[in-house]
Design an enzyme around this catalytic site. Structure first.
Site, mmCIF file in Angstrom:
data_model
loop_
_atom_site.group_PDB
_atom_site.id
_atom_site.type_symbol
_atom_site.label_atom_id
_atom_site.label_comp_id
_atom_site.label_asym_id
_atom_site.label_seq_id
_atom_site.Cartn_x
_atom_site.Cartn_y
_atom_site.Cartn_z
ATOM 1 N N HIS A 236 0.842 -1.209 0.000
ATOM 2 C CA HIS A 236 0.000 0.000 0.000
ATOM 3 C C HIS A 236 0.874 1.255 0.000
ATOM 4 O O HIS A 236 0.623 2.204 -0.732
ATOM 5 C CB HIS A 236 -0.868 0.059 1.269
ATOM 6 C CG HIS A 236 -1.937 -0.977 1.372
ATOM 7 N ND1 HIS A 236 -2.110 -1.767 2.489
ATOM 8 C CD2 HIS A 236 -2.930 -1.323 0.516
ATOM 9 C CE1 HIS A 236 -3.147 -2.559 2.316
ATOM 10 N NE2 HIS A 236 -3.666 -2.320 1.128
ATOM 11 N N LYS B 174 -15.982 -7.035 4.486
ATOM 12 C CA LYS B 174 -15.259 -8.073 5.233
ATOM 13 C C LYS B 174 -15.825 -8.206 6.639
ATOM 14 O O LYS B 174 -16.087 -7.198 7.300
ATOM 15 C CB LYS B 174 -13.785 -7.718 5.245
ATOM 16 C CG LYS B 174 -13.327 -7.622 3.812
ATOM 17 C CD LYS B 174 -11.926 -7.181 3.644
ATOM 18 C CE LYS B 174 -11.666 -7.098 2.131
ATOM 19 N NZ LYS B 174 -10.389 -6.567 1.800
ATOM 20 N N ARG C 79 -1.532 -6.081 -8.515
ATOM 21 C CA ARG C 79 -0.471 -6.999 -8.108
ATOM 22 C C ARG C 79 -0.226 -8.092 -9.135
ATOM 23 O O ARG C 79 0.895 -8.481 -9.398
ATOM 24 C CB ARG C 79 -0.827 -7.667 -6.773
ATOM 25 C CG ARG C 79 -0.763 -6.751 -5.602
ATOM 26 C CD ARG C 79 -1.381 -7.355 -4.393
ATOM 27 N NE ARG C 79 -2.801 -7.576 -4.601
ATOM 28 C CZ ARG C 79 -3.682 -7.830 -3.653
ATOM 29 N NH1 ARG C 79 -3.275 -7.938 -2.407
ATOM 30 N NH2 ARG C 79 -4.952 -7.988 -3.933
ATOM 31 N N SER D 93 -3.227 -7.579 2.928
ATOM 32 C CA SER D 93 -3.447 -7.381 4.368
ATOM 33 C C SER D 93 -3.913 -8.677 5.012
ATOM 34 O O SER D 93 -3.514 -9.003 6.137
ATOM 35 C CB SER D 93 -4.499 -6.296 4.599
ATOM 36 O OG SER D 93 -4.039 -5.064 4.138
HETATM 37 O O1 PNS Z 1 -8.708 -2.856 0.382
HETATM 38 P P1 PNS Z 1 -9.940 -3.361 -0.310
HETATM 39 O O2 PNS Z 1 -10.831 -4.033 0.699
HETATM 40 O O3 PNS Z 1 -9.614 -4.221 -1.471
HETATM 41 O O4 PNS Z 1 -10.725 -2.076 -0.855
HETATM 42 C C1 PNS Z 1 -11.911 -2.210 -1.619
HETATM 43 C C2 PNS Z 1 -12.590 -0.848 -1.810
HETATM 44 C C3 PNS Z 1 -12.842 -0.178 -0.485
HETATM 45 C C4 PNS Z 1 -11.684 0.039 -2.647
HETATM 46 C C5 PNS Z 1 -13.921 -1.096 -2.579
HETATM 47 O O5 PNS Z 1 -14.634 -2.091 -1.917
HETATM 48 C C6 PNS Z 1 -14.783 0.151 -2.689
HETATM 49 O O6 PNS Z 1 -14.477 1.053 -3.432
HETATM 50 N N1 PNS Z 1 -15.892 0.175 -1.913
HETATM 51 C C7 PNS Z 1 -16.768 1.320 -1.846
HETATM 52 C C8 PNS Z 1 -18.176 0.983 -2.283
HETATM 53 C C9 PNS Z 1 -18.339 1.249 -3.744
HETATM 54 O O7 PNS Z 1 -18.114 2.343 -4.233
HETATM 55 N N2 PNS Z 1 -18.708 0.189 -4.479
HETATM 56 C C10 PNS Z 1 -18.836 0.217 -5.907
HETATM 57 C C11 PNS Z 1 -17.511 -0.079 -6.529
HETATM 58 S S1 PNS Z 1 -17.690 -0.314 -8.213
#
Ligand code: PNS
Length: 164
Positions: free
Chosen positions: A17, A41, A91, A128
């Site tokens: 990150h 999660k 990644r 993570s």
């Molecule tokens: O670290 P992560 O858990 O992979 O992050 C995922 C995250 C937070 C970037 C993604 O779940 C997100 O953007 N969630 C916000 C909700 C949202 O906007 N959903 C539509 C995405 S297309």
């Protein structure tokens, strides 16, 4: 002023990150590290405040980085903060399908583009969740997370030893 968002759960922030945040900070005037408040999660290890504190510590050397929480749609948060772009690390090919889908959905919803940065090879296996798992069973994560995070992980699992 061009603002970028680096969104995620950051539970906890890893060297992967940090690499993406540092590289994003070189290309944008302001980088907002957007920590999701309502991750899908089930169980988080660190509270939001702990994650914010750790992110603040490990990005303290970057003048143009701010840490904020968001809930709901990322694109709404992006609009509210005048962000020009979302930046994500890729990644491996396994990240690609889902990241592409989210990028296209976010673009459709808001017109905001997602920029992908290829993860530095030394971090390409890092997540993570794997870091949490290795730390939980006493493995050495000191090369995978900043020292302050490694210390907090050790404290955290030390304090729960024998509880499960
Ligand atoms: O670290 P992560 O858990 O992979 O992050 C995922 C995250 C937070 C970037 C993604 O779940 C997100 O953007 N969630 C916000 C909700 C949202 O906007 N959903 C539509 C995405 S297309």
């Amino acid at each position: 002023m061009a603002t970028a968002l680096c969104p995620g759960s950051f539970d906890p922030v890893t060297n992967g990150h940090l690499d993406i945040i540092e590289r994003t900070a070189r290309h944008f005037d302001l980088v907002i590290v957007a920590v999701i408040r309502n991750p899908q999660k089930s169980q988080s290890l660190f509270t939001l405040e702990e994650r914010q504190e750790l992110l603040g510590e490990v990005t303290a050397h970057l003048d143009n980085v701010r840490i904020k929480f968001f809930k709901g749609l990322l694109v709404d948060f992006a609009r509210d903060h005048g962000a020009a772009a979302i930046v994500k690390g890729l990644r491996a090919i396994s990240d690609f399908d889902y990241e592409l889908q989210m990028a296209q959905m976010n673009q459709r919803l808001s017109g905001i583009d997602t920029f992908f940065i290829s993860t530095s090879p030394q971090h390409s296996f890092l997540s993570s969740s794997l870091v949490r798992e290795v730390a939980r069973f006493g493995g050495d994560v000191s090369s995978m997370v900043p020292p302050v995070v490694a210390k907090r992980l050790a404290e955290c699992y030390e304090s729960t030893k024998g509880a499960t």
